[in-house]
Design an enzyme around this catalytic site. Structure first.
Site, PDB file in Angstrom:
ATOM      1  N   LYS A 182      27.040 -25.941 -35.346  1.00  0.00           N
ATOM      2  CA  LYS A 182      26.177 -25.617 -34.048  1.00  0.00           C
ATOM      3  C   LYS A 182      27.365 -26.365 -33.088  1.00  0.00           C
ATOM      4  O   LYS A 182      27.427 -25.525 -31.778  1.00  0.00           O
ATOM      5  CB  LYS A 182      24.579 -25.878 -34.330  1.00  0.00           C
ATOM      6  CG  LYS A 182      23.762 -25.502 -33.144  1.00  0.00           C
ATOM      7  CD  LYS A 182      22.599 -24.927 -32.751  1.00  0.00           C
ATOM      8  CE  LYS A 182      22.064 -25.691 -33.615  1.00  0.00           C
ATOM      9  NZ  LYS A 182      21.313 -26.644 -31.880  1.00  0.00           N
ATOM     10  N   ARG A 195      30.885 -26.081 -27.949  1.00  0.00           N
ATOM     11  CA  ARG A 195      31.466 -26.481 -27.316  1.00  0.00           C
ATOM     12  C   ARG A 195      32.307 -25.862 -27.595  1.00  0.00           C
ATOM     13  O   ARG A 195      32.974 -25.838 -26.538  1.00  0.00           O
ATOM     14  CB  ARG A 195      31.879 -27.906 -28.204  1.00  0.00           C
ATOM     15  CG  ARG A 195      31.274 -28.518 -27.592  1.00  0.00           C
ATOM     16  CD  ARG A 195      30.871 -30.035 -29.079  1.00  0.00           C
ATOM     17  NE  ARG A 195      30.250 -31.202 -28.378  1.00  0.00           N
ATOM     18  CZ  ARG A 195      28.742 -31.534 -28.977  1.00  0.00           C
ATOM     19  NH1 ARG A 195      28.224 -30.493 -29.604  1.00  0.00           N
ATOM     20  NH2 ARG A 195      27.929 -32.982 -28.451  1.00  0.00           N
ATOM     21  N   GLY A 234      19.038 -26.698 -26.307  1.00  0.00           N
ATOM     22  CA  GLY A 234      19.456 -28.001 -25.316  1.00  0.00           C
ATOM     23  C   GLY A 234      20.813 -28.098 -25.787  1.00  0.00           C
ATOM     24  O   GLY A 234      20.878 -29.199 -24.750  1.00  0.00           O
ATOM     25  N   ARG A 244      11.450 -29.936 -21.841  1.00  0.00           N
ATOM     26  CA  ARG A 244      12.645 -30.959 -22.619  1.00  0.00           C
ATOM     27  C   ARG A 244      13.663 -31.711 -20.690  1.00  0.00           C
ATOM     28  O   ARG A 244      13.728 -30.957 -20.288  1.00  0.00           O
ATOM     29  CB  ARG A 244      13.884 -30.794 -23.601  1.00  0.00           C
ATOM     30  CG  ARG A 244      12.560 -30.390 -25.050  1.00  0.00           C
ATOM     31  CD  ARG A 244      13.608 -29.440 -25.835  1.00  0.00           C
ATOM     32  NE  ARG A 244      14.369 -30.352 -26.125  1.00  0.00           N
ATOM     33  CZ  ARG A 244      15.832 -30.322 -27.250  1.00  0.00           C
ATOM     34  NH1 ARG A 244      16.220 -29.026 -27.557  1.00  0.00           N
ATOM     35  NH2 ARG A 244      15.984 -30.920 -27.898  1.00  0.00           N
ATOM     36  N   SER A 260      22.926 -40.733 -27.524  1.00  0.00           N
ATOM     37  CA  SER A 260      22.963 -39.023 -27.012  1.00  0.00           C
ATOM     38  C   SER A 260      24.126 -38.282 -27.039  1.00  0.00           C
ATOM     39  O   SER A 260      24.796 -38.725 -25.789  1.00  0.00           O
ATOM     40  CB  SER A 260      22.408 -38.547 -26.054  1.00  0.00           C
ATOM     41  OG  SER A 260      21.608 -37.553 -25.740  1.00  0.00           O
ATOM     42  N   ASP A 283      18.892 -35.617 -36.834  1.00  0.00           N
ATOM     43  CA  ASP A 283      18.310 -34.168 -36.968  1.00  0.00           C
ATOM     44  C   ASP A 283      17.851 -33.584 -38.344  1.00  0.00           C
ATOM     45  O   ASP A 283      16.922 -32.441 -38.450  1.00  0.00           O
ATOM     46  CB  ASP A 283      19.492 -32.725 -36.275  1.00  0.00           C
ATOM     47  CG  ASP A 283      20.116 -32.362 -34.905  1.00  0.00           C
ATOM     48  OD1 ASP A 283      18.894 -33.017 -34.671  1.00  0.00           O
ATOM     49  OD2 ASP A 283      20.925 -32.465 -34.566  1.00  0.00           O
ATOM     50  N   LYS A 289      12.655 -33.586 -29.344  1.00  0.00           N
ATOM     51  CA  LYS A 289      13.245 -32.246 -29.472  1.00  0.00           C
ATOM     52  C   LYS A 289      12.550 -31.549 -29.165  1.00  0.00           C
ATOM     53  O   LYS A 289      11.864 -30.883 -28.568  1.00  0.00           O
ATOM     54  CB  LYS A 289      13.632 -32.887 -31.210  1.00  0.00           C
ATOM     55  CG  LYS A 289      14.462 -33.829 -31.650  1.00  0.00           C
ATOM     56  CD  LYS A 289      16.256 -33.918 -30.950  1.00  0.00           C
ATOM     57  CE  LYS A 289      17.041 -35.001 -30.897  1.00  0.00           C
ATOM     58  NZ  LYS A 289      18.197 -34.702 -30.819  1.00  0.00           N
ATOM     59  N   ARG A 341       9.317 -33.853 -32.715  1.00  0.00           N
ATOM     60  CA  ARG A 341       9.204 -34.364 -34.016  1.00  0.00           C
ATOM     61  C   ARG A 341       8.986 -35.214 -35.661  1.00  0.00           C
ATOM     62  O   ARG A 341       9.090 -35.031 -36.756  1.00  0.00           O
ATOM     63  CB  ARG A 341      11.057 -34.099 -34.637  1.00  0.00           C
ATOM     64  CG  ARG A 341      11.745 -32.640 -34.496  1.00  0.00           C
ATOM     65  CD  ARG A 341      12.808 -31.786 -34.976  1.00  0.00           C
ATOM     66  NE  ARG A 341      13.696 -31.329 -34.617  1.00  0.00           N
ATOM     67  CZ  ARG A 341      14.984 -30.454 -34.964  1.00  0.00           C
ATOM     68  NH1 ARG A 341      15.725 -31.849 -34.857  1.00  0.00           N
ATOM     69  NH2 ARG A 341      14.816 -29.185 -34.238  1.00  0.00           N
ATOM     70  N   ARG A 360      14.172 -27.081 -37.051  1.00  0.00           N
ATOM     71  CA  ARG A 360      14.625 -27.290 -38.681  1.00  0.00           C
ATOM     72  C   ARG A 360      13.278 -28.073 -38.828  1.00  0.00           C
ATOM     73  O   ARG A 360      12.924 -28.163 -40.513  1.00  0.00           O
ATOM     74  CB  ARG A 360      15.440 -28.677 -37.896  1.00  0.00           C
ATOM     75  CG  ARG A 360      17.067 -28.584 -37.335  1.00  0.00           C
ATOM     76  CD  ARG A 360      17.567 -29.397 -37.319  1.00  0.00           C
ATOM     77  NE  ARG A 360      18.514 -29.128 -36.271  1.00  0.00           N
ATOM     78  CZ  ARG A 360      19.590 -28.614 -36.723  1.00  0.00           C
ATOM     79  NH1 ARG A 360      19.862 -28.032 -37.620  1.00  0.00           N
ATOM     80  NH2 ARG A 360      20.555 -28.953 -35.126  1.00  0.00           N
TER      81      ARG A 360
HETATM   82  C1  S3P Z   1      23.670 -32.561 -30.659  1.00  0.00           C
HETATM   83  C2  S3P Z   1      23.213 -34.130 -30.009  1.00  0.00           C
HETATM   84  C3  S3P Z   1      22.077 -34.135 -31.020  1.00  0.00           C
HETATM   85  C4  S3P Z   1      21.448 -33.488 -32.046  1.00  0.00           C
HETATM   86  C5  S3P Z   1      21.851 -32.138 -31.292  1.00  0.00           C
HETATM   87  C6  S3P Z   1      22.524 -31.040 -31.402  1.00  0.00           C
HETATM   88  C7  S3P Z   1      24.984 -31.829 -29.914  1.00  0.00           C
HETATM   89  O1  S3P Z   1      21.624 -34.326 -29.423  1.00  0.00           O
HETATM   90  O2  S3P Z   1      20.045 -33.409 -31.627  1.00  0.00           O
HETATM   91  O3  S3P Z   1      21.120 -31.165 -32.576  1.00  0.00           O
HETATM   92  O4  S3P Z   1      25.006 -31.121 -30.154  1.00  0.00           O
HETATM   93  O5  S3P Z   1      25.912 -33.041 -29.321  1.00  0.00           O
HETATM   94  P1  S3P Z   1      21.234 -35.596 -28.736  1.00  0.00           P
HETATM   95  O6  S3P Z   1      22.099 -36.118 -28.579  1.00  0.00           O
HETATM   96  O7  S3P Z   1      20.362 -35.299 -27.754  1.00  0.00           O
HETATM   97  O8  S3P Z   1      20.918 -36.877 -29.389  1.00  0.00           O
END
Ligand code: S3P
Length: 440
Positions: free
Chosen positions: A24, A29, A101, A129, A172, A320, A347, A351, A393
């Protein structure tokens, strides 16, 4: 009409070889970056899930042409006509990020550098969020973003961006990536210092597209204002999706499965390390590189598990997967304590709180702390009605827990599982898992 999932006690071993849909994080990206590349990108085995389809629809709203080969319900091939850094068209309405997100936060970085205004909005869950974590560093680069007191919708106005050095205070990859994508439009150098390494898919993809970018364990530095070369890549299977069948095989006696073509980027394999710490064993077969990412087939079998203490950098590398790790901990002897995971509270849902509430319904001995939880096992799980709370999830974690319960578990609100793992139920059924979707 809602979809619920019926799960029966798994009395027979899980057996077989499966693939899981594309990653994902990488799928989001690849679409966003291909949209602003110069020329045609080819992205194979792209994930057609709820979250990533939001990204695809939104880039089309920005004037990007996409040719789609829906070669299977779980893997699409995309041909994306990039419009260059400055070729996106102004959207006529707010971009709907739905539940994604990752898309909202990363796209804010790209949109901050455009010459037109835009609005990013999303589902009721996404509107809850926190967005200040990206708004603040982007503002330091000169971005003009207003919001609903730090929550979506975000209104982005055109402006000139400048590179800066950003010292992160939370772990993050989304925040890091939002700043790096804004860095593509910024004058000078953009430098990000992390508190610990987080997933590096953005860095790898930007490097493959010819961006002047360097990174090491906890810092990354780049220069923007250069055209991006198009992508030609295949998306590896998502280790976060693979985690569900892997944990299921680990806890259902005599199981033996292989998940092929899974991404094993070291920033994503925390779940394998955590399970190894609990006594599980894996064989990584056919290790290779695909689409600039390390990939392998993962063979796993049932293991007697014991408790483990989980904190520090492994948490970011498996953030995750902590809900399904909690399910593994229900079958482990002793107290499995997870800390340093306060991010779980922001999240799709909280969670920690929601997971604890639902697992308790199945008889799990789980206690919460502000930054994690403790599970005492092994627990005899009792069948009950549980709820995904519209969190993919959590829903899939509860489905895996259902296999280890005595009786019939009903997971309410199962449709959300397709936000990241379309075909989850069919994939589990192909291993012999006792679960079926019912409409009500
Ligand atoms: C992600 C980063 C993580 C992850 C999310 C996907 C990403 O979040 O929990 O499912 O694709 O960069 P955070 O960057 O908020 O930790």
């Amino acid at each position: 009409m809602t979809q619920n999932l019926l799960v029966r006690t798994q009395k027979t071993p899980l057996r077989g070889t499966i693939t899981v849909p594309g990653d994902k994080s990488i799928s989001h990206r690849a679409v966003m970056l291909a949209a602003i590349a110069e020329g045609t990108s080819i992205i194979r085995d792209w994930l057609p899930a709820g979250d990533t389809l939001a990204t695809l629809t939104a880039v089309q709203q920005l004037g990007v042409q996409v040719e789609i080969d829906q070669k299977s319900p779980l893997a699409w091939d995309l041909q994306i006509e990039g419009r260059g850094l400055h070729g996106l068209q102004p959207p006529t309405q707010p971009l709907d990020c739905r539940n994604a997100g990752t898309f909202m936060r990363l796209m804010a970085g790209i949109l901050a550098g455009q010459t037109f205004p835009s609005v990013l909005d999303g589902s009721y869950q996404l509107r809850k969020r926190p967005m200040r974590r990206i708004m603040d560093p982007l503002a330091q680069m000169g971005a003009k973003i207003s919001s609903n007191s730090g929550f979506a919708p975000m209104h982005i106005e055109p402006t000139q961006l400048n590179g800066f050095e950003f010292q992160m205070t939370i772990a993050s990859a989304q925040v890091k990536s939002a700043v790096l994508l804004a860095g593509l439009y910024a004058e000078g150098t953009t430098r990000v210092i992390e508190i610990g390494p987080s997933r590096d898919h953005t860095e790898r993809m930007l490097a493959a597209m010819g961006v002047d970018i360097t990174w090491q364990d906890n810092w990354v530095e780049m220069r923007g204002k250069r055209p991006l070369q198009p992508l030609d890549m295949a998306v590896p299977g998502d280790p976060s999706s693979a985690a569900f069948p892997i944990v299921a095989a680990t806890i259902v006696p005599h199981s033996e499965i292989t998940v092929t073509n899974v991404g094993i980027n070291a920033t994503r394999t925390g779940i394998l390390d955590m399970l190894r710490g609990m006594g599980a064993t894996f064989s990584l077969l056919n290790e290779r590189v695909s689409g600039g990412e390390p990939v392998a087939d993962i063979a796993v079998r049932f293991s007697e598990l014991h408790s483990h203490t989980i904190n520090g950098s492994v948490v970011v590398r498996g953030i995750d997967e902590l809900p399904v790790l909690a399910v593994a901990a229900t079958q482990a002897v002793g107290e499995t304590a997870v800390s340093d995971a306060a991010e779980l509270r922001v999240k799709e849902v909280d969670r920690i709180g929601v997971l604890a509430g639902e697992l308790k319904k199945l008889g799990v001995a789980i206690s919460e702390r502000p930054d994690g939880f403790t599970v005492t096992g092994p627990s005899r799980l009792y069948a009950a009605e549980v709820d995904s709370h519209d969190d993919h999830r959590l829903g899939m974690s509860l489905a895996v827990a259902g296999l280890a319960t005595h009786g019939l578990t009903l997971v309410h609100d199962a449709a959300c599982m397709a936000d990241s793992f379309p075909g989850f139920v069919e994939t589990m059924q192909s291993l012999g898992a006792n679960m079926e979707l019912i409409e009500s």
